[in-house]
Scaffold this active site. Structure first.
Site, PDB file in Angstrom:
ATOM      1  N   HIS A 565      42.970  39.458  45.879  1.00 17.84           N
ATOM      2  CA  HIS A 565      41.526  39.240  46.051  1.00 17.84           C
ATOM      3  C   HIS A 565      40.866  38.975  44.696  1.00 17.84           C
ATOM      4  O   HIS A 565      40.122  37.993  44.532  1.00 17.84           O
ATOM      5  CB  HIS A 565      40.909  40.469  46.713  1.00 17.84           C
ATOM      6  CG  HIS A 565      39.428  40.391  46.910  1.00 17.84           C
ATOM      7  ND1 HIS A 565      38.843  40.074  48.114  1.00 17.84           N
ATOM      8  CD2 HIS A 565      38.391  40.590  46.047  1.00 17.84           C
ATOM      9  CE1 HIS A 565      37.526  40.076  47.982  1.00 17.84           C
ATOM     10  NE2 HIS A 565      37.233  40.391  46.737  1.00 17.84           N
ATOM     11  N   GLU A 566      41.119  39.845  43.727  1.00 20.31           N
ATOM     12  CA  GLU A 566      40.478  39.678  42.418  1.00 20.31           C
ATOM     13  C   GLU A 566      40.961  38.406  41.726  1.00 20.31           C
ATOM     14  O   GLU A 566      40.187  37.732  41.034  1.00 20.31           O
ATOM     15  CB  GLU A 566      40.736  40.907  41.543  1.00 20.31           C
ATOM     16  CG  GLU A 566      40.170  42.213  42.104  1.00 20.31           C
ATOM     17  CD  GLU A 566      38.690  42.149  42.447  1.00 20.31           C
ATOM     18  OE1 GLU A 566      37.960  41.338  41.835  1.00 20.31           O
ATOM     19  OE2 GLU A 566      38.252  42.887  43.346  1.00 20.31           O
ATOM     20  N   HIS A 569      38.945  35.383  42.701  1.00 14.74           N
ATOM     21  CA  HIS A 569      37.767  35.142  41.864  1.00 14.74           C
ATOM     22  C   HIS A 569      38.187  34.452  40.565  1.00 14.74           C
ATOM     23  O   HIS A 569      37.532  33.520  40.096  1.00 14.74           O
ATOM     24  CB  HIS A 569      37.074  36.463  41.522  1.00 14.74           C
ATOM     25  CG  HIS A 569      36.346  37.097  42.661  1.00 14.74           C
ATOM     26  ND1 HIS A 569      35.347  36.460  43.357  1.00 14.74           N
ATOM     27  CD2 HIS A 569      36.455  38.339  43.214  1.00 14.74           C
ATOM     28  CE1 HIS A 569      34.870  37.266  44.298  1.00 14.74           C
ATOM     29  NE2 HIS A 569      35.532  38.403  44.237  1.00 14.74           N
ATOM     30  N   HIS A 572      38.924  30.779  40.789  1.00 13.83           N
ATOM     31  CA  HIS A 572      37.676  30.021  40.920  1.00 13.83           C
ATOM     32  C   HIS A 572      37.084  29.763  39.535  1.00 13.83           C
ATOM     33  O   HIS A 572      36.628  28.648  39.231  1.00 13.83           O
ATOM     34  CB  HIS A 572      36.694  30.804  41.791  1.00 13.83           C
ATOM     35  CG  HIS A 572      35.594  29.974  42.374  1.00 13.83           C
ATOM     36  ND1 HIS A 572      34.529  30.515  43.070  1.00 13.83           N
ATOM     37  CD2 HIS A 572      35.364  28.638  42.369  1.00 13.83           C
ATOM     38  CE1 HIS A 572      33.719  29.556  43.461  1.00 13.83           C
ATOM     39  NE2 HIS A 572      34.198  28.406  43.044  1.00 13.83           N
TER      40      HIS A 572
END
Length: 801
Positions: A565-566, A569, A572
């Site tokens: 999940h991290e 980010h 991105h």
């Protein structure tokens, strides 16, 4: 400070539900690797040697695993530059070699800001107006350079002196930013530039977007109002900040405990019963913390569960007053700004655009989720043999999970973490990024003074041509006084550095650097200098063993999903490299920002991705197909027990948030409990009891009403989109390592940062042939598009138990 002008889209790390729950030895004296980078675009003595990424992928890949799994290897690897005579500043920032450097960093940045402000205010020619969007973006970048980095360091650094110095630098620049917020000339000049076709015809799409973002931020800062109204706006903003802080920190129940006869606590751990037992054969069950949650899950007596449930969901009058004052002030602020409600003001620049559209999404989501909820509750009701009540849910879910674990859960699942050492997971992420996007993670030995703790690993991100494109600092191991929540921080955004900035820097001081010494590279196409995104990932995993053959940090399946999940980010930020920093990487609409991270969770346990990395830490044997199937069955089983009801709880919280913030500004006093009860009765499958006095008022414990006011829907909105992309772009995992699917997602979503409408990104990724986007109907967004996303649903989002 996300709504403050000139730091237009700075995002605090989103603390989502998921996040709150989740080699071959190298030569000892190896030359520092070199990449195609311009550490300085003008002649000067470099602090460090250039690097060389010409070594094989295999060596870098093996090193990546070992720097995280072996403390001995990491110590030897990280000390290769210990003889470097001159210390490097924190994260390579040339000023931050000592606590005093923060003051210098802030003052130098402040002087540059003041020069830009003077230039903008004095602009009078067409050419000067044509550079205005870029000038103000640079102003934003200079503010963010200090504020973002100082904000991070003051929280993460173990040295109190450094913490204090970072806090002072943060305060200095934050105060200056507030001065800019009241500088009406900046707003006037930007509006003049944006209204002149001879100016805007020369602007790039990015410049036009950034100009509109800044104009919106000026408007939200009341700069266009008469002085007395502007002062009222400032006062209201301060009141909201103070009330919000009090609300978040002041959550308290109406009753601190519930008195229960000890013999009615059967099912609760006897050790816990002894802790709360009193002299008269009663126990004081607290209404906050872990004990009431355990009581609801395990106490057999339904009456006790009912008492604990009601007391633990009833807020104090003082806390409800704080919330209702906060809502009133927000409504007044919106009215002063010319909006119908706080939600209308907040959502105007989001994908949703309006509270009506959010309502369409949430009600469609309730409908798409209802059948699954009924299936789950019918199974629990059959266990009880009577109508199910809200205080029954946790108890019977626990019973079902225990039954499943005893009857079906494979013993081999307990061995799964043996295949998820932190090093193998990082290796898997690098291999996945290489397959999908042509970028990989390469360990880099840090220079003396570069990191805030010896356990912090530095990774450089390189593309297939060996070009350096980003830096990631991984602070992943637990230590005393470290905040436990996982998070992604952008310490420096990507951005194009103009030749004027380079010349300005050279004329000031031969030792200065246009990116403060932090990573830069030359764009191979435009030949311009770029500041590279610099990212910090923070987690709280256990440390590996200290000896050479020690046990590495082994992750649960949940922790693996958290790390993915991290890194969603992070990727991105890495791939969303725009020319202007205001829209780079994660600086996009709040209700789009979680999409890359939520989508990344799907990759974590896809069989083709597991094949890239899941290997036993000692034997190196791969995770067997049988174990992969057992993991999938386990996730599916747990999801079928409680996944849909969990989803409904998130939907209800988003509906409550909208009900509070969509009320018109002149609607009078808000009865937050009545609204909460109304939402519960209308949409919940297990509504709050209507016949109790006082009624439950769980909203007093809903701290996100402050931090994510009117935008709490964002996480489940992005989950619905992520589920759709996972199925329609990545074939529900069948194309999880397919380059064509990765390139499609990168080119339509990631590379734009915030420089393209989220709707255009989603529509582009799905394609016009997709039934949900027939004739490109998603491109413009709007009410029907929001309703369509709601129809996609959330599934059950099964998780491991």
């Amino acid at each position: 400070m996300k709504d403050q002008l000139l730091v237009p889209l700075r995002r605090r790390p989103w603390t989502c539900r998921k996040c709150l729950q989740r080699l071959q030895l190298l030569p000892q004296h190896q030359t520092r690797r070199s990449f195609e980078t311009a550490a300085s675009p003008f002649p000067r003595q470099l602090d460090s040697l250039p690097a060389d990424y010409s070594r094989t992928k295999t060596v870098d890949d093996d090193t990546l695993r070992r720097v995280f799994d072996s403390q001995q290897f990491w110590r030897e690897f990280s000390q290769q530059r210990s003889a470097q005579p001159k210390p490097t500043g924190l994260v390579q920032n040339q000023y931050l070699t000592s606590p005093d450097g923060f003051r210098t960093f802030a003052n130098v940045s402040l002087q540059k800001c003041q020069a830009i402000v003077s230039k903008v205010l004095a602009a009078s020619t067409l050419e000067e107006y044509r550079t205005m969007a870029r000038d103000l973006d640079r102003l934003s970048d200079l503010l963010c350079r200090v504020i973002d980095l100082s904000d991070f360091i003051r929280v993460i650094h173990p040295d109190p002196q450094v913490q204090e110095a970072a806090t002072q630098a943060y305060a200095l620049m934050f105060e200056y930013m507030n001065v800019l917020n009241t500088t009406t000339g900046l707003n006037d000049q930007l509006k003049k530039a944006a209204a002149n076709p001879e100016v805007t015809s020369q602007w790039s799409d990015e410049e036009k977007i950034v100009a509109q973002i800044l104009i919106k931020d000026f408007s939200n800062s009341a700069i266009h109002m008469p002085p007395h109204e502007r002062q009222r706006f400032v006062n209201l903003s301060n009141d909201i900040s103070q009330l919000g802080s009090s609300f978040v920190n002041g959550a308290e129940p109406a009753k601190s405990h519930v008195s229960v006869a000890t013999n009615n606590l059967r099912g609760l751990d006897p050790i816990l019963v002894q802790q709360i037992k009193r002299w008269n054969r009663t126990a004081a069950v607290p209404t906050t913390g872990m004990i009431p949650r355990l009581a609801l899950r395990s106490v057999h007596d339904e009456n006790v569960r009912r008492e604990v449930y009601l007391a633990s969901r009833t807020s104090s009058k003082r806390q409800l007053h704080r919330l209702e004052e906060l809502l009133l002030k927000r409504a007044e602020l919106a009215k002063l700004s010319g909006y119908e409600s706080f939600a209308h003001m907040t959502l105007s620049d989001k994908m949703a655009k309006s509270p009506e559209a959010v309502s369409n999404f949430l009600t469609a989501l309730v409908d798409s989720n209802r059948k699954l909820v009924r299936e789950e509750l019918s199974q629990l009701q059959a266990m009880k043999g009577a109508p199910l009540q809200p205080w029954d849910h946790a108890y019977y879910v626990h019973q079902r999970v225990m039954q499943y674990s005893q009857a079906r859960r494979s013993r081999e699942l307990s061995a799964v973490p043996e295949f998820f050492s932190l090093g193998t997971v990082m290796q898997g992420l690098s291999r996945l990024f290489d397959r999908l996007y042509g970028v990989r993670l390469v360990p880099q030995e840090p220079a003396p003074g570069e990191t805030w703790n010896p356990d912090v690993r530095r990774l450089d991100v390189v593309d297939e041509s060996g070009r350096h494109i980003a830096v990631i600092y991984c602070d992943l191991f637990s230590r005393p006084n470290k905040h436990p929540n996982p998070a992604h921080f952008t310490l420096r955004c990507s951005r194009e550095i103009s030749t004027e900035e380079v010349a300005e820097c050279a004329s000031l001081d031969q030792s200065s650097h246009p990116n403060d010494g932090m990573a830069t590279a030359v764009d191979p196409v435009t030949k311009t200098l770029r500041q590279l995104p610099t990212i910090a990932l923070v987690c709280d995993f256990s440390e590996p063993g200290t000896n050479g053959g020690g046990r590495p940090s082994l992750l649960s399946e949940h922790s693996v999903r958290t790390l993915f999940h991290e890194m969603g980010h992070a990727v991105h930020s890495i791939l969303g490299q725009t020319r202007l920093q205001s829209i780079s990487g994660t600086r996009c609409a709040t209700d789009f920002a979680e999409l890359p991270s939520v989508l990344m969770e799907h990759f974590a346990t896809a069989p083709s991705v597991l094949a890239l990395y899941a290997r036993h830490w000692r034997t190196d044997e791969p995770l067997s197909e049988g174990m992969i199937r057992s993991m999938e069955r386990d996730r599916t089983a747990h999801g079928s027990i409680y996944g849909a009801v969990e989803n409904e709880a998130q939907i209800l919280m988003a509906l409550v948030d909208q009900a509070y913030h969509s009320r018109p500004a002149d609607g009078g006093r808000i009865d937050s409990t009545a609204l909460y009860q109304q939402v519960s009765q209308q949409h919940s499958s297990l509504p709050e009891p209507a016949d109790v006095t006082p009624p439950t008022s769980w909203q007093g414990f809903f701290g996100h009403l402050y931090g994510y006011g009117a935008t709490y829907y964002s996480y489940i909105f992005d989950r619905a989109i992520a589920n759709k992309l996972w199925v329609d772009v990545f074939g529900a995992g069948r194309q999880a390592v397919d380059r064509a699917a990765g390139e499609r997602y990168k080119n339509e979503v990631l590379r734009w940062g915030g420089g393209r409408s989220g709707w255009e990104c989603v529509a582009g990724a799905l394609g016009s042939a997709n039934e949900s986007n027939a004739d490109g109907r998603l491109v413009e967004g709007g009410d029907e598009a929001m309703r369509e996303v709601g129809r996609w649903g959330l599934g059950r989002d099964g998780v491991s138990g």
